[in-house]
Design a protein around this motif. Structure first.
Motif, PDB file in Angstrom:
ATOM      1  N   UNK A  22       0.857  -1.185   0.000  1.00  0.00           N
ATOM      2  CA  UNK A  22       0.000   0.000   0.000  1.00  0.00           C
ATOM      3  C   UNK A  22       0.892   1.235   0.000  1.00  0.00           C
ATOM      4  N   UNK A  23       0.731   2.089  -1.022  1.00  0.00           N
ATOM      5  CA  UNK A  23       1.598   3.261  -1.171  1.00  0.00           C
ATOM      6  C   UNK A  23       0.756   4.520  -0.996  1.00  0.00           C
ATOM      7  N   UNK A  24       1.059   5.286   0.040  1.00  0.00           N
ATOM      8  CA  UNK A  24       0.316   6.521   0.310  1.00  0.00           C
ATOM      9  C   UNK A  24       1.129   7.719  -0.160  1.00  0.00           C
ATOM     10  N   UNK A  25       0.565   8.467  -1.120  1.00  0.00           N
ATOM     11  CA  UNK A  25       1.260   9.652  -1.626  1.00  0.00           C
ATOM     12  C   UNK A  25       0.714  10.942  -1.017  1.00  0.00           C
ATOM     13  N   UNK A  26      -0.522  10.891  -0.545  1.00  0.00           N
ATOM     14  CA  UNK A  26      -1.176  12.085  -0.006  1.00  0.00           C
ATOM     15  C   UNK A  26      -2.631  12.098  -0.434  1.00  0.00           C
ATOM     16  N   UNK A  27      -3.288  13.206  -0.175  1.00  0.00           N
ATOM     17  CA  UNK A  27      -4.675  13.330  -0.591  1.00  0.00           C
ATOM     18  C   UNK A  27      -5.655  13.212   0.555  1.00  0.00           C
ATOM     19  N   UNK A 102      -4.058   8.223  -3.386  1.00  0.00           N
ATOM     20  CA  UNK A 102      -3.686   9.398  -4.179  1.00  0.00           C
ATOM     21  C   UNK A 102      -4.828  10.406  -4.133  1.00  0.00           C
ATOM     22  N   UNK A 103      -4.505  11.676  -4.167  1.00  0.00           N
ATOM     23  CA  UNK A 103      -5.534  12.695  -4.280  1.00  0.00           C
ATOM     24  C   UNK A 103      -6.305  12.548  -5.583  1.00  0.00           C
ATOM     25  N   UNK A 104      -7.573  12.936  -5.569  1.00  0.00           N
ATOM     26  CA  UNK A 104      -8.431  12.680  -6.729  1.00  0.00           C
ATOM     27  C   UNK A 104      -8.190  13.630  -7.902  1.00  0.00           C
ATOM     28  N   UNK A 105      -7.703  14.836  -7.634  1.00  0.00           N
ATOM     29  CA  UNK A 105      -7.655  15.848  -8.696  1.00  0.00           C
ATOM     30  C   UNK A 105      -6.818  15.427  -9.895  1.00  0.00           C
ATOM     31  N   UNK A 106      -5.706  14.752  -9.664  1.00  0.00           N
ATOM     32  CA  UNK A 106      -4.831  14.336 -10.772  1.00  0.00           C
ATOM     33  C   UNK A 106      -4.667  12.823 -10.840  1.00  0.00           C
ATOM     34  N   UNK A 107      -5.559  12.103 -10.164  1.00  0.00           N
ATOM     35  CA  UNK A 107      -5.432  10.641 -10.132  1.00  0.00           C
ATOM     36  C   UNK A 107      -5.472  10.025 -11.521  1.00  0.00           C
ATOM     37  N   UNK A 108      -6.337  10.521 -12.395  1.00  0.00           N
ATOM     38  CA  UNK A 108      -6.444   9.954 -13.741  1.00  0.00           C
ATOM     39  C   UNK A 108      -5.159  10.170 -14.540  1.00  0.00           C
ATOM     40  N   UNK A 109      -4.493  11.300 -14.334  1.00  0.00           N
ATOM     41  CA  UNK A 109      -3.197  11.530 -14.979  1.00  0.00           C
ATOM     42  C   UNK A 109      -2.158  10.538 -14.459  1.00  0.00           C
TER      43      UNK A 109
END
Length: 357
Positions: A22-27, A102-109
């Motif tokens: 499980x990798x937590x980047x933020x968000x 991951x935060x949702x704003x740029x998750x698709x990128x």
């Protein structure tokens, strides 16, 4: 860029059914209220089992890597994508699946970029996040996290059920490079209008096996470079010549995603076509995608797109803007000829586009 490693005791048996990194980047998913209940702050992921006690029901070995400090997804850069790919490469043999918070704003990128960086992926890499912080009562964080972990550990005949980069959110599992964020106030944040859902989570998780990528025969290959000198130009009525010229003549520009109307149509103003043609002649790669959420580019179907095809603009078929941007970054970083890059962009590499014969 530093990641902290934490082994989580989920009371898994000595011989767990699966092992997940499980990798937590933020968000938002990792945020809780401070002691004064005034501000949201990242919580210590070594205590994730206390926040989500349902995780004790998993018969999996779980390890957490947490970016220190966490970052808002609006601050995600190319170097973060490269680092995530490297982490998966280093840990690939030790885990059955990977879940990236991951935060949702740029998750698709980010999901799109990871799909291109990880060639011949045969294990799940699932992005998820939340609209409401995990520390709030009406959070969607617990459900998203638990279901993402369950999908990442799902196997059939000893092989992962979803061996590709995907996004799980609310009730849907979507191909990462086919996803777009469409909602900021409701839980159904992501949509994949041009490709079917990979799975739907209700009482049971129903996998749509016919649309999931088959596991590759070749070993994993991880790429280490992306070309970030790209831009996006969204067309609109009344587009200003000075603006287009400024973008196309910006220093160092290597590639452009052109968001066109409908089936790939663009204005036929002489000045506009001249600027595009000059850019192509200078070696700038231009990729044409439709602004329509469920649209598809058919260059040459109408006169307003015939000129683009004639001058060498590449059709992006039904790619999303997120996939087009990251694919352009990926292809332009390859040490191949300009013609080979154009052919590569027109091909379906990771399930990101539909190729019509």
């Amino acid at each position: 860029m530093k990641f902290l490693k934490v082994n989580i005791n989920t009371a898994a048996p000595r011989d767990p059914e699966a092992s997940i990194l499980l990798i937590y980047t933020g968000g938002t998913i990792g945020m809780v209220s401070d002691k004064d209940d005034q501000h949201l702050v990242p919580f210590d992921f070594s205590e994730v089992i206390h926040r989500v006690p349902e995780m004790r029901q998993f018969k999996v070995m779980l390890t957490v890597l947490s970016l220190d400090p966490p970052i808002d997804s609006s601050n995600i850069e190319v170097e973060h994508w490269i680092k995530l790919a490297q982490i998966i490469q280093v840990n690939y043999q030790d885990y059955d699946g990977f879940v990236i918070l991951h935060g949702t704003d740029t998750m698709a990128y980010s999901a799109s970029a990871m799909s291109f960086l990880l060639e011949n992926l045969s294990k799940p890499v699932i992005f998820t996040g939340a609209q409401v912080p995990i520390g709030r009562m009406r959070t969607d964080a617990r459900r998203n996290l638990i279901t993402a972990l369950e999908i990442a550990s799902a196997q059939r005949s000893g092989k992962p059920v979803v061996p590709e980069v995907s996004i799980f959110f609310n009730t849907l599992l979507l191909r990462g490079n086919r996803s777009t964020k469409v909602e900021s106030r409701h839980f159904n944040a992501f949509h994949s209008g041009k490709y079917p859902q990979l799975a739907k989570a209700g009482i049971d998780i129903e996998f749509n096996r016919s649309v999931i990528l088959p596991p590759p025969a070749e070993p994993l290959k991880v790429y280490q470079e992306l070309e970030s000198r790209v831009a996006v130009l969204k067309l609109f009525p009344g587009l200003n010549k000075a603006l287009v010229e400024a973008i196309l003549k910006s220093e160092g520009l290597q590639g452009l995603v052109l968001e066109t109307f409908g089936a790939g149509n663009a204005p036929t103003y002489p000045w506009f076509l001249k600027l595009l043609r000059e850019a192509v002649d200078r070696g700038i790669t231009i990729l044409n995608v439709s602004q329509c959420e469920e649209g598809e580019v058919h260059q040459g179907q109408y006169e307003t797109s015939f000129y683009l095809k004639e001058m060498g603009v590449i059709s992006g078929s039904d790619m999303s803007t997120e996939a087009a941007v990251t694919k352009l970054m990926f292809v332009l970083a390859q040490d191949i000829s300009q013609q080979e890059k154009a052919c590569m962009l027109a091909q379906n590499l990771r399930g990101e586009m539909t190729c019509r014969i």
